[in-house]
Scaffold this active site. Structure first.
Site, PDB file in Angstrom:
ATOM      1  N   LYS A  41      52.695 -21.075 -23.872  1.00 42.22           N
ATOM      2  CA  LYS A  41      52.851 -22.459 -24.352  1.00 42.22           C
ATOM      3  C   LYS A  41      51.608 -23.272 -23.986  1.00 42.22           C
ATOM      4  CE  LYS A  41      55.212 -24.076 -20.223  1.00 42.22           C
ATOM      5  NZ  LYS A  41      56.222 -24.939 -19.665  1.00 42.22           N
ATOM      6  N   TYR A 268      30.271 -47.111 -12.636  1.00 40.83           N
ATOM      7  CA  TYR A 268      31.162 -48.264 -12.802  1.00 40.83           C
ATOM      8  C   TYR A 268      31.751 -48.702 -11.464  1.00 40.83           C
ATOM      9  CZ  TYR A 268      31.068 -47.280 -17.785  1.00 40.83           C
ATOM     10  OH  TYR A 268      30.669 -47.080 -19.076  1.00 40.83           O
TER      11      TYR A 268
HETATM   12  C1  LIG Z   1      61.137 -21.810 -18.735  1.00 39.01           C
HETATM   13  C2  LIG Z   1      59.839 -21.412 -18.115  1.00 39.01           C
HETATM   14  N1  LIG Z   1      59.681 -20.143 -17.706  1.00 39.01           N
HETATM   15  C3  LIG Z   1      58.531 -19.726 -17.136  1.00 39.01           C
HETATM   16  C4  LIG Z   1      57.479 -20.594 -16.942  1.00 39.01           C
HETATM   17  C5  LIG Z   1      56.213 -20.084 -16.293  1.00 39.01           C
HETATM   18  O1  LIG Z   1      56.030 -20.649 -15.045  1.00 39.01           O
HETATM   19  P1  LIG Z   1      54.774 -20.206 -14.149  1.00 39.01           P
HETATM   20  O2  LIG Z   1      53.578 -20.739 -14.827  1.00 39.01           O
HETATM   21  O3  LIG Z   1      55.038 -20.838 -12.833  1.00 39.01           O
HETATM   22  O4  LIG Z   1      54.785 -18.706 -14.101  1.00 39.01           O
HETATM   23  C6  LIG Z   1      57.611 -21.923 -17.336  1.00 39.01           C
HETATM   24  C7  LIG Z   1      56.519 -22.859 -17.116  1.00 39.01           C
HETATM   25  O5  LIG Z   1      56.589 -24.030 -17.141  1.00 39.01           O
HETATM   26  C8  LIG Z   1      58.824 -22.350 -17.932  1.00 39.01           C
HETATM   27  O6  LIG Z   1      59.016 -23.612 -18.315  1.00 39.01           O
END
Ligand SMILES: Cc1ncc(COP(=O)(O)O)c(C=O)c1O
Length: 388
Positions: A41, A268
């Protein structure tokens, strides 16, 4: 269209060889039958979803995880046919689109379960779903002690298959695992209930990177790995796997050099005053690119040495003190995050400057910083990023 002018002197290198080697190291570290879902994602935490997904699948991941339909569609558009799990809640209007691209939904709402079942039945299909259990994070999912009614609803629909049971840890990467183990107890409660009823769910999964590293008794059938793939640990305290290395390096080039007299101010708000004659380098990257908007905190690496950040970070520039790195010249390469020689600025260090977490830092680098892919052996594709 390929621009004819020279590229911007600020970019992000994604080392595909390291990415591949991280996956291989993880594969050797894990129990043989444990499956891996690669979380891609948010453009794979800024690394590029296509590249990460393809290398993950080549090196043993069997599932991909994304948040949104557009992310899943983009993966299908680049030829990926592997199972994709949409991690969060779906809106009714999205369901036909999920079916059209064979996307697996997480479900936690009776209305959505029934609607998906009707749509699948109308196409004469039986589609997999993963029931999301809220074991204590209180974000998504059905309450762990009321899961039976949702399970009944899914099992009563011939067009649905209860392929997965999913939950999510909120504190798996902390030293104190008390709450993680409480969540696990809740998850186990649902699993035992299913067992008692003789219902086999092939993919039970609750672990993120922290859980994978530190809670082997919670691995079940599959783990969902995000940050660890990219060579970054979810926290400073969880187990280390030798050989895992960060994949992302943020780089720029010195744009200008200024010589300061004692008493001269910088940037700044004039938050920095030169205590003595100083030589400073201007780096053309700033908070508009995702660098934290800090003052007199932080550093960049030039010629393998740390140059302290001075003054306030601007939208497109930041200044570092190179008095002790006299060889510094305009156009020299500077590392903003990553390694140069023996020195390193880690993602955790940048997170500390921002008073945030490493996840935030990885996804905060904007896509106006081109991603440059360093090749890996056996990977012959040229990757690009959809959001560019
Ligand atoms: C439902 C879910 N599973 C797994 C993960 C992966 O987590 P990590 O990056 O800590 O492995 C996430 C990350 O936000 C998540 O939302």
């Amino acid at each position: 269209m390929q621009a004819l002018f020279p590229p911007r002197p600020a970019w992000i290198e994604i080392d595909l060889q390291r990415l591949k080697s991280n996956f291989e190291i993880i594969r050797h570290d894990k129990p043989k039958n444990l499956r891996i879902l690669s979380i891609v994602k948010d453009e794979a935490y800024g690394h590029g979803a296509e590249a990460v997904a393809k290398i993950a699948l080549q090196t043993g991941a069997c599932f991909l995880g994304v948040s949104d339909l557009d992310e899943a569609f983009a993966l299908r558009d680049c030829g990926i046919t592997a199972p994709i799990l949409l991690l969060y809640e779906r809106h009714e209007a999205e369901l036909p689109w999920c079916l059209s691209k064979n996307l697996t939904c997480c479900v936690g709402d009776i209305h959505i379960i029934n609607k998906l079942a009707r749509l699948a039945a109308a196409e004469d299909r039986r589609v997999p779903v993963h029931l999301k259990i809220n074991t204590g994070m209180n974000r998504y999912g059905v309450p762990w002690d009321k899961a039976d009614t949702f399970i009944d609803s899914i099992l009563s629909q011939p067009s649905l298959m209860l392929e997965g049971l999913i939950s999510h840890f909120s504190m798996s990467d902390e030293k104190d695992k008390t709450f993680a183990n409480l969540q696990l107890d809740h998850f186990n409660h649902v699993n035992k209930m299913l067992e008692t009823r003789g219902v086999h769910v092939p993919l039970r999964h609750i672990c993120n990177s922290g859980g994978f590293l530190d809670l082997p008794h919670a691995h079940f059938d599959m783990v969902r790995l995000g940050i660890l793939q990219f060579g970054v640990y979810p926290s400073q305290v969880c187990r280390r796997i030798p050989g895992i290395e960060p994949v992302m390096t943020v780089k720029t080039r010195v744009a200008a050099i200024q010589n300061l007299k004692p008493g001269d101010k910088v940037s700044y708000g004039m938050r920095y005053e030169a205590p003595s004659p100083r030589r400073i380098a201007v780096l053309p990257i700033g908070y508009g690119d995702g660098f934290p908007r800090v003052r007199n905190t932080g550093a960049a690496l030039i010629h393998g040495k740390r140059a302290p950040l001075i003054g306030s970070v601007a939208m497109d520039a930041l200044m570092v003190d190179v008095t002790d790195i006299p060889e510094t010249q305009v156009y020299n390469e500077a590392v903003i995050m990553g390694k140069q020689g023996d020195e390193e600025i880690t993602v955790h260090e940048v997170a500390k400057w921002k008073n945030s977490v490493s996840y935030d830092i990885l996804v905060s680098w904007k896509f106006c910083l081109p991603r440059v892919y360093l090749p890996a052996t056996g990977v012959n594709e040229n990757f690009s990023i959809r959001r560019e």
